[in-house]
Design an enzyme around this catalytic site. Structure first.
Site, PDB file in Angstrom:
ATOM      1  N   SER A 114      -9.177   1.258   3.187  1.00 41.56           N
ATOM      2  CA  SER A 114      -8.109   2.292   2.562  1.00 41.56           C
ATOM      3  C   SER A 114      -7.472   1.211   1.724  1.00 41.56           C
ATOM      4  O   SER A 114      -6.491   2.078   1.184  1.00 41.56           O
ATOM      5  CB  SER A 114      -7.381   3.307   3.404  1.00 41.56           C
ATOM      6  OG  SER A 114      -7.257   2.939   4.642  1.00 41.56           O
ATOM      7  N   SER A 157      -9.787  -0.443   6.584  1.00 42.18           N
ATOM      8  CA  SER A 157      -9.219  -0.723   5.445  1.00 42.18           C
ATOM      9  C   SER A 157      -8.285  -1.808   5.438  1.00 42.18           C
ATOM     10  O   SER A 157      -7.720  -1.860   4.054  1.00 42.18           O
ATOM     11  CB  SER A 157      -7.860   0.281   6.478  1.00 42.18           C
ATOM     12  OG  SER A 157      -8.292   1.569   6.186  1.00 42.18           O
ATOM     13  N   LYS A 213       1.178  -0.640  -0.133  1.00 41.28           N
ATOM     14  CA  LYS A 213      -0.394   0.035   0.263  1.00 41.28           C
ATOM     15  C   LYS A 213       0.573   1.154  -0.145  1.00 41.28           C
ATOM     16  O   LYS A 213       2.127   1.276   0.657  1.00 41.28           O
ATOM     17  CB  LYS A 213      -1.004  -0.089   1.286  1.00 41.28           C
ATOM     18  CG  LYS A 213      -1.546   0.664   1.604  1.00 41.28           C
ATOM     19  CD  LYS A 213      -2.371   0.981   2.612  1.00 41.28           C
ATOM     20  CE  LYS A 213      -3.031   2.033   2.763  1.00 41.28           C
ATOM     21  NZ  LYS A 213      -4.558   1.323   3.863  1.00 41.28           N
TER      22      LYS A 213
END
Length: 468
Positions: free
Chosen positions: A155, A179, A80
């Site tokens: 996220s 997330s 990420k």
């Protein structure tokens, strides 16, 4: 063989490389080819890591020379874009950080590399890793590989979409309230949010509120989650929350020498839940019962007394807003959805903040009491399957709720720091993955990994992939 590499998990790829049935270069190239083929439609990968093929060649040469190799030797992984990667763009989903290249790796990235894994790419996220959908002004919106008109979650939506679409076998991401687990459920993969502090957050951003952020792995199999967790867990001497020794409860647990006790629920303070999601949780409970697990429906009074989402909202504004103001000062024209929303939200009165703190303490006490009687809790991951892009409200079982309420089943485990895992166990009537969530007592990751591994073997949706 190479045509199937994108469907294998990381453990399987590592086994093939060690058996000399395939080279690390072939594996990395297969994933680069997959990114080229499908990423333009999904927009999960935002930066390719320079030198991935060179690292794969070096891995092959080291193996040929008889060097000692790690458990993920030559296997590609993605990260990420909120995790620092030395020499590779880390832009945090915002034009404010466009072109930013760190000098050092985040602890998670360094540990994956130390295990022999090859950094392949960085994946998309919302602005500053804050939102339930992965969209931002710098790198745009990520689409769900099962249906491009739907969200892959947030996220860590770029990471979940990349893994689901075969662009990556394994990833590292973070979780503030939903997330890791929400995006995994949206795209039909698995994710583990360990006990708070088990995996250091050094080199990730943002850090506020530190007590709620967690780092963890995302993958297509439970055994990959267990392997990655065992490599990522443990203190690094920098993160003050990461204090438990690395060896403590790391890896995939064996069957205990007594009956395993699992409670399940689809209500008990969670708010409205889509009927198909609730039915999937019930089917998972029935599957575990059929495998000899002691399963029963439960309720948790602490969840009903103090709404975890409301507690989180009152804490969150007080702690994150100043950091958001600092990060965006002088860049007001580059703010996106979440920073604008956060900065427009009134400050939480101190009395309300203190009451929220006390509510979180009661929630911890309630779970402590629950886990005296049960080994794990089975419940939904999200209130609904993956939704259309850009929605601000959902109608769930006849009730209209704010989009933030999607995280109601996941946020209790961030507030309390309990470990929780998301995995697929069903499919909606319109073909979207449906996940279930398993939570356990503090530092009992091996418990949910064991139960999840068993549930995976019973799953009606094993080895299903999006048609791209």
């Amino acid at each position: 063989m190479t045509s199937d590499l994108n469907k294998l998990d990381a453990t399987g790829l590592a086994e093939l490389i060690r058996a000399r049935e395939v080279s690390a270069v072939e594996v990395v190239q297969a994933h680069l080819d997959r990114i080229k083929a499908v990423n333009p439609r999904i927009n999960a990968v935002v930066t390719l890591a320079d030198g991935a093929l060179d690292a794969a060649r070096a891995a092959d040469e080291a193996f040929a020379a008889g060097a000692e190799v790690g458990p993920l030797h030559g296997v590609p992984f993605t990260v990420k874009d909120s995790f620092d990667t030395a020499g590779v763009l880390t832009q945090r989903g915002s034009p404010i950080f466009a072109g930013r290249i760190p000098d050092t790796d985040a602890t998670c990235v360094a540990r994956m590399k130390r295990a022999g894994a090859v950094l392949l790419a960085k994946t998309n996220l919302p602005e500053f890793a804050y939102w339930i959908e992965s969209d931002n002004l710098l790198t745009g919106r990520t689409n769900n590989p099962w249906d491009l008109n739907r969200s892959s979650g947030g996220s860590s939506g770029g990471e979940s979409a990349a893994i689901a679409a075969g662009m990556s076998p394994l990833g590292v991401a973070s979780d503030l309230s939903i997330s890791l687990r929400g995006p995994a459920a949206d795209t039909g993969i698995s994710a583990l949010k360990p006990t708070h502090g088990r995996i250091p957050l050094t080199g990730t951003w943002p850090r506020e509120p530190r007590r709620d952020w967690h780092a963890g792995p995302m993958a297509r199999s439970i055994r990959d989650l267990a392997l990655a967790y065992s490599l990522l867990a443990g203190p690094d001497g920098t993160d003050g929350f990461a204090t438990v020794p690395r060896e403590f409860d790391a890896g995939l647990g064996a069957s205990p020498d007594r009956p395993v006790r699992v409670g399940w629920l689809v209500d008990s303070g969670l708010g409205p839940i889509d009927p198909e999601v609730a039915a999937t949780v019930r089917k998972a409970a029935e599957a575990l019962a059929g495998a000899g697990i002691r399963v029963e429906a439960v309720n948790i009074p602490a969840l009903e007394r103090d709404n975890p989402f409301e507690l989180f909202a009152r804490q969150h504004v007080m702690e994150m807003k100043p950091a958001m103001q600092e990060a965006t000062a002088g860049h007001e024209d580059r703010r996106f959805t979440y920073s604008k929303t956060m900065l427009a939200t009134p400050d939480t009165p101190v009395q309300d903040y203190v009451q929220a703190e006390q509510g979180v303490e009661r929630l911890r006490d309630g779970f402590a009491e629950y886990f005296q009687r049960y080994d794990a809790l089975l419940l939904p991951v999200t209130s609904i399957p993956a939704h259309a892009h850009g929605l601000k409200q959902f109608t769930i079982d006849g009730q209209t709720v704010d989009a933030f309420r999607l995280m109601t089943p996941t946020v209790p485990f961030n507030l309390t720091g309990l470990p929780a895992l998301s995995m697929r166990f069903g499919t909606s009537s319109d073909g979207m993955p449906i996940g279930v969530q398993l939570a356990a007592n503090w530092h009992s990751e091996s418990t949910i990994l064991y139960i999840a591994s068993l549930l995976e073997s019973l799953s009606p949706v094993r080895d299903q992939h999006p048609a791209l």
